[in-house]
Design a protein around this motif. Structure first.
Motif, mmCIF file in Angstrom:
data_model
loop_
_atom_site.group_PDB
_atom_site.id
_atom_site.type_symbol
_atom_site.label_atom_id
_atom_site.label_comp_id
_atom_site.label_asym_id
_atom_site.label_seq_id
_atom_site.Cartn_x
_atom_site.Cartn_y
_atom_site.Cartn_z
ATOM 1 N N ASP A 108 0.849 -1.193 0.000
ATOM 2 C CA ASP A 108 0.000 0.000 0.000
ATOM 3 C C ASP A 108 0.885 1.244 0.000
ATOM 4 N N ILE A 109 1.269 1.690 -1.190
ATOM 5 C CA ILE A 109 2.153 2.849 -1.301
ATOM 6 C C ILE A 109 1.460 4.136 -0.863
ATOM 7 N N PRO A 110 0.220 4.425 -1.265
ATOM 8 C CA PRO A 110 -0.406 5.671 -0.806
ATOM 9 C C PRO A 110 -0.512 5.790 0.710
ATOM 10 N N ALA A 111 -0.769 4.690 1.402
ATOM 11 C CA ALA A 111 -0.933 4.751 2.854
ATOM 12 C C ALA A 111 0.387 4.648 3.600
ATOM 13 N N CYS A 112 1.312 3.827 3.110
ATOM 14 C CA CYS A 112 2.514 3.491 3.879
ATOM 15 C C CYS A 112 3.800 4.117 3.353
ATOM 16 N N HIS A 113 3.837 4.466 2.080
ATOM 17 C CA HIS A 113 5.104 4.908 1.487
ATOM 18 C C HIS A 113 4.905 6.119 0.571
ATOM 19 N N TRP A 114 4.028 7.006 0.952
ATOM 20 C CA TRP A 114 3.660 8.100 0.058
ATOM 21 C C TRP A 114 4.797 9.094 -0.132
ATOM 22 N N GLN A 115 5.526 9.431 0.943
ATOM 23 C CA GLN A 115 6.620 10.396 0.794
ATOM 24 C C GLN A 115 7.705 9.845 -0.121
ATOM 25 N N TRP A 116 7.981 8.544 -0.007
ATOM 26 C CA TRP A 116 8.938 7.933 -0.933
ATOM 27 C C TRP A 116 8.472 8.123 -2.370
ATOM 28 N N PHE A 117 7.181 7.884 -2.623
ATOM 29 C CA PHE A 117 6.683 7.988 -3.989
ATOM 30 C C PHE A 117 6.742 9.429 -4.491
ATOM 31 N N LEU A 118 6.394 10.397 -3.649
ATOM 32 C CA LEU A 118 6.483 11.800 -4.059
ATOM 33 C C LEU A 118 7.930 12.176 -4.374
ATOM 34 N N ASN A 119 8.868 11.661 -3.582
ATOM 35 C CA ASN A 119 10.275 11.927 -3.861
ATOM 36 C C ASN A 119 10.704 11.336 -5.200
ATOM 37 N N ARG A 120 10.146 10.178 -5.539
ATOM 38 C CA ARG A 120 10.483 9.574 -6.828
ATOM 39 C C ARG A 120 9.896 10.378 -7.983
ATOM 40 N N LEU A 121 8.704 10.940 -7.787
ATOM 41 C CA LEU A 121 8.147 11.819 -8.832
ATOM 42 C C LEU A 121 9.058 13.010 -9.061
ATOM 43 N N ASP A 122 9.577 13.582 -7.960
ATOM 44 C CA ASP A 122 10.492 14.719 -8.091
ATOM 45 C C ASP A 122 11.773 14.309 -8.817
ATOM 46 N N ALA A 123 12.265 13.095 -8.522
ATOM 47 C CA ALA A 123 13.498 12.623 -9.153
ATOM 48 C C ALA A 123 13.282 12.210 -10.603
ATOM 49 N N GLY A 124 12.049 11.849 -10.944
ATOM 50 C CA GLY A 124 11.744 11.471 -12.318
ATOM 51 C C GLY A 124 11.955 10.005 -12.639
ATOM 52 N N PHE A 125 12.272 9.195 -11.638
ATOM 53 C CA PHE A 125 12.441 7.764 -11.878
ATOM 54 C C PHE A 125 12.336 7.022 -10.550
ATOM 55 N N LEU A 126 12.131 5.726 -10.634
ATOM 56 C CA LEU A 126 12.206 4.840 -9.475
ATOM 57 C C LEU A 126 12.820 3.528 -9.914
ATOM 58 N N CYS A 127 13.270 2.746 -8.937
ATOM 59 C CA CYS A 127 13.869 1.447 -9.227
ATOM 60 C C CYS A 127 13.075 0.344 -8.534
ATOM 61 N N VAL A 128 13.001 -0.801 -9.180
ATOM 62 C CA VAL A 128 12.249 -1.947 -8.657
ATOM 63 C C VAL A 128 13.090 -3.207 -8.805
ATOM 64 N N ARG A 129 13.165 -3.970 -7.708
ATOM 65 C CA ARG A 129 13.820 -5.272 -7.783
ATOM 66 C C ARG A 129 12.862 -6.302 -8.376
ATOM 67 N N ASN A 130 13.403 -7.203 -9.140
ATOM 68 C CA ASN A 130 12.628 -8.340 -9.618
ATOM 69 C C ASN A 130 12.272 -9.209 -8.408
ATOM 70 N N PRO A 131 10.965 -9.426 -8.102
ATOM 71 C CA PRO A 131 10.607 -10.192 -6.908
ATOM 72 C C PRO A 131 11.092 -11.637 -6.942
ATOM 73 N N PHE A 132 11.427 -12.151 -8.128
ATOM 74 C CA PHE A 132 11.906 -13.528 -8.253
ATOM 75 C C PHE A 132 13.434 -13.614 -8.326
ATOM 76 N N ASN A 133 14.065 -12.484 -8.592
ATOM 77 C CA ASN A 133 15.520 -12.413 -8.628
ATOM 78 C C ASN A 133 15.935 -11.023 -8.137
ATOM 79 N N PRO A 134 16.057 -10.846 -6.811
ATOM 80 C CA PRO A 134 16.265 -9.514 -6.238
ATOM 81 C C PRO A 134 17.514 -8.782 -6.722
ATOM 82 N N ARG A 135 18.482 -9.490 -7.287
ATOM 83 C CA ARG A 135 19.680 -8.815 -7.781
ATOM 84 C C ARG A 135 19.448 -8.140 -9.131
#
Length: 307
Positions: free
Chosen positions: A10-37
């Motif tokens: 639940d990003i809007p409820a639990c991680h909203w400031q992180w998401f707003l910071n990513r909007l400001d930065a213009g990108f975000l990174c995501v790990r593959n849930p099946f291969n975290p590297r």
């Protein structure tokens, strides 16, 4: 590209400031849930992100700062059930917090921008079919005019929630009972000006008047975008899922809501918490880990830019 924010947490409820910071930065990174590297860098350029689809149990943060999304097409799916803290210990008071935030969000934008989710539906001694009719009716009346759509689904058992479901005495429900319950909810929804759809349901609920829907809904996104989209069914979802393909911004085991029926896992310990300044929702990019720029393309027929 459609950005899912997020099926995994639940990003809007639990991680909203992180998401707003990513909007400001213009990108975000995501790990593959099946291969975290394996880490993907996702460009948040509005020319590439055709729509953002939010999932949340508390839209308060979203309602307070939705103006930050003005460059994007978006809509939110807000889960409001009749369950108490025995099942949803981290969800704030629905009458005092969640429903007013839902109403505010719809009032500021439109009923099209906010979809009500009543799921998962589970049955035990406390949460009987009669209880669901009553709770669904109360919520539907409070949301009348603030949304035109409700999504329902019945509980699926996963490895992560199976033990909790046994402890709660969840009862198997036969097909006839499911269809009867769906039919009753459909009548309540219609009386409050809402269409009702099922979400990735294994059983055919059309005998109860409930058609199969999609959370990442191509038709709705086209209406919000004002143009047609080209895209495929999301092959990473269950076979019954009718969603358009999307990229998910979240990670499992990072939600603090603690819902006992959840398939996505719970936050395990304090040091798993989000670093709001990291490009990753959880943790940092480690030495030797490779970040790949994800291939992204607008799905709009009028614009097929590929990076």
């Amino acid at each position: 590209m459609i950005l899912s924010v997020s099926r995994r947490t639940d990003i809007p409820a639990c991680h909203w400031q992180w998401f707003l910071n990513r909007l400001d930065a213009g990108f975000l990174c995501v790990r593959n849930p099946f291969n975290p590297r394996q880490i993907s860098r996702i460009d948040l350029d509005p020319r590439l992100v055709d729509c953002m689809v939010f999932w949340t149990k508390n839209p308060m943060n979203l309602a307070a700062s939705a103006d930050r999304l003005k460059e994007y097409v978006w809509y939110a799916q807000v889960t409001i059930t009749g369950y108490g803290s025995d099942l949803e210990p981290g969800v704030p008071d629905k009458k005092k917090v969640v429903i007013p935030a839902f109403q505010e969000l719809a009032s500021r934008f439109s009923a099209q921008h906010v979809i009500w989710r009543y799921d998962p539906i589970l049955i035990n001694d406390k949460y009987s079919a009669a209880y669901h009719f009553h709770a669904f009716g109360q919520i539907a009346r409070s949301l009348k005019g603030f949304t035109n759509r409700v999504m329902i689904s019945f509980l699926d058992l996963y490895r992560k929630n199976e033990k909790a479901m046994r402890e709660l005495g969840i009862e198997p429900v036969c097909r006839a009972e499911v269809v009867e319950l769906a039919s009753g909810l459909k009548e309540i929804a219609a009386a409050n000006g809402m269409e009702i759809f099922s979400c990735a349901e294994k059983l055919d609920l059309t005998p109860g008047g409930v058609s199969a829907g999609a959370c990442v809904d191509k038709r709705l996104i086209e209406e919000l975008c004002g143009c047609q989209l080209e895209g495929n069914k999301d092959k990473n979802q269950r076979s019954q899922c009718g969603c358009l393909e999307s990229v998910d911004a979240g990670i499992y085991d990072t939600c603090s809501m603690g819902c006992r029926y959840c398939y996505a896992g719970q936050r395990k310990k304090a040091d798993d918490s989000c670093d709001v300044h990291s490009p990753l929702l959880q943790g940092q990019i480690g030495a030797g880990e490779t970040v790949s720029l994800r291939k992204q393309a607008s799905l709009k027929k009028e614009q097929m830019t590929i990076f």
